[in-house]
Scaffold this motif. Structure first.
Motif, mmCIF file in Angstrom:
data_model
loop_
_atom_site.group_PDB
_atom_site.id
_atom_site.type_symbol
_atom_site.label_atom_id
_atom_site.label_comp_id
_atom_site.label_asym_id
_atom_site.label_seq_id
_atom_site.Cartn_x
_atom_site.Cartn_y
_atom_site.Cartn_z
ATOM 1 N N ALA A 5 -10.278 -3.801 4.452
ATOM 2 C CA ALA A 5 -9.704 -5.051 3.942
ATOM 3 C C ALA A 5 -10.157 -6.417 3.667
ATOM 4 O O ALA A 5 -10.060 -6.327 2.322
ATOM 5 N N LYS A 6 -10.870 -6.498 4.382
ATOM 6 C CA LYS A 6 -11.855 -7.686 4.201
ATOM 7 C C LYS A 6 -12.819 -7.322 2.883
ATOM 8 O O LYS A 6 -12.631 -8.005 1.569
ATOM 9 N N GLN A 7 -13.331 -6.050 2.365
ATOM 10 C CA GLN A 7 -13.877 -5.881 1.385
ATOM 11 C C GLN A 7 -13.178 -5.625 -0.015
ATOM 12 O O GLN A 7 -13.666 -6.366 -0.908
ATOM 13 N N ASN A 66 0.348 -12.626 1.559
ATOM 14 C CA ASN A 66 0.828 -10.663 1.471
ATOM 15 C C ASN A 66 0.121 -9.825 1.208
ATOM 16 O O ASN A 66 0.850 -9.276 1.884
ATOM 17 N N LYS A 67 -1.024 -9.839 0.598
ATOM 18 C CA LYS A 67 -1.692 -9.075 -0.201
ATOM 19 C C LYS A 67 -2.181 -7.917 1.794
ATOM 20 O O LYS A 67 -2.659 -6.877 1.592
ATOM 21 N N LEU A 68 -3.038 -9.231 2.620
ATOM 22 C CA LEU A 68 -3.753 -8.435 3.700
ATOM 23 C C LEU A 68 -2.066 -7.980 4.523
ATOM 24 O O LEU A 68 -2.850 -7.377 4.799
ATOM 25 N N TYR A 69 -0.843 -8.738 4.145
ATOM 26 C CA TYR A 69 0.364 -8.176 5.550
ATOM 27 C C TYR A 69 -0.001 -6.275 4.818
ATOM 28 O O TYR A 69 0.521 -5.478 5.594
ATOM 29 N N MET A 107 0.649 -1.211 0.056
ATOM 30 C CA MET A 107 0.183 -0.174 -0.114
ATOM 31 C C MET A 107 1.158 1.216 -0.057
ATOM 32 O O MET A 107 1.748 1.178 0.968
ATOM 33 N N GLN A 108 0.347 1.989 -1.017
ATOM 34 C CA GLN A 108 1.380 3.789 -0.727
ATOM 35 C C GLN A 108 1.711 4.288 0.188
ATOM 36 O O GLN A 108 2.228 4.969 0.738
ATOM 37 N N SER A 109 -0.174 4.690 0.405
ATOM 38 C CA SER A 109 -0.101 5.605 1.477
ATOM 39 C C SER A 109 0.242 5.021 3.063
ATOM 40 O O SER A 109 0.869 6.185 3.799
ATOM 41 N N GLY A 110 0.530 4.085 3.381
ATOM 42 C CA GLY A 110 1.274 3.769 4.399
ATOM 43 C C GLY A 110 -0.015 3.715 5.455
ATOM 44 O O GLY A 110 -0.028 3.281 6.518
#
Length: 159
Positions: free
Chosen positions: A12-14, A32-35, A1-4
């Protein structure tokens, strides 16, 4: 994620549901995406469990889709497909199931086709040894098994 910015578990679930609905995914890439969304381990595992339970994530289905697609669209051989699936963290059993999507006759015909097409591009090569070597290296690099490749190369390039 760019914004941090850390996403809430609900956000996140959505987002991850859309990510999984778009195309088949391996558990490892979803985890990995969820992290990346800034979730903690227990939140990640809860969401993964929900995705699996609700049928959004299925590694056998992913393996079938991946193997069939890479073979049909990019003419990858089984060696390359297996390596990629292992890299994505799939079990040997899932990989075996995925490879069943590739028909043996189609596999051999695809190998013959890519060798014949490459051979026409190497038409200027007069040395049969060099031509066979170039053909074999090309097919092996695409993930076809070396013994099968050499067997077919000998059919394509006669002395």
């Amino acid at each position: 994620m760019q914004s941090g910015k850390r996403l809430s578990p609900a956000e996140a679930k959505q987002k991850i549901y859309r990510y999984c609905a778009y195309q088949e995914r391996a558990h490892k890439e979803v985890r990995n995406k969820l992290y990346e969304y800034g979730l903690y381990k227990d939140e990640v595992e809860d969401i993964l469990s929900a995705l699996i339970t609700e049928g959004f994530l299925n590694e056998e289905r992913f393996a079938k889709s991946f193997a069939g697609g890479k073979f049909r669209m990019q003419h990858w051989g089984k060696v390359k497909i297996v390596n990629e699936l292992e890299e994505k963290g799939l079990t040997k059993n899932c990989i075996r199931i995925g490879l069943k999507e590739i028909d043996d006759d189609d596999y051999l015909n695809t190998l013959k086709d890519i060798l014949e097409k490459k051979a026409t591009r190497l038409a200027d090569e007069q040395n049969a040894f060099v031509k066979r070597d170039k053909l074999a290296r090309y097919a092996i690099q695409k993930g076809f098994e070396p013994d099968l490749v050499w067997e077919q190369v000998k059919q394509v390039v006669k002395d």
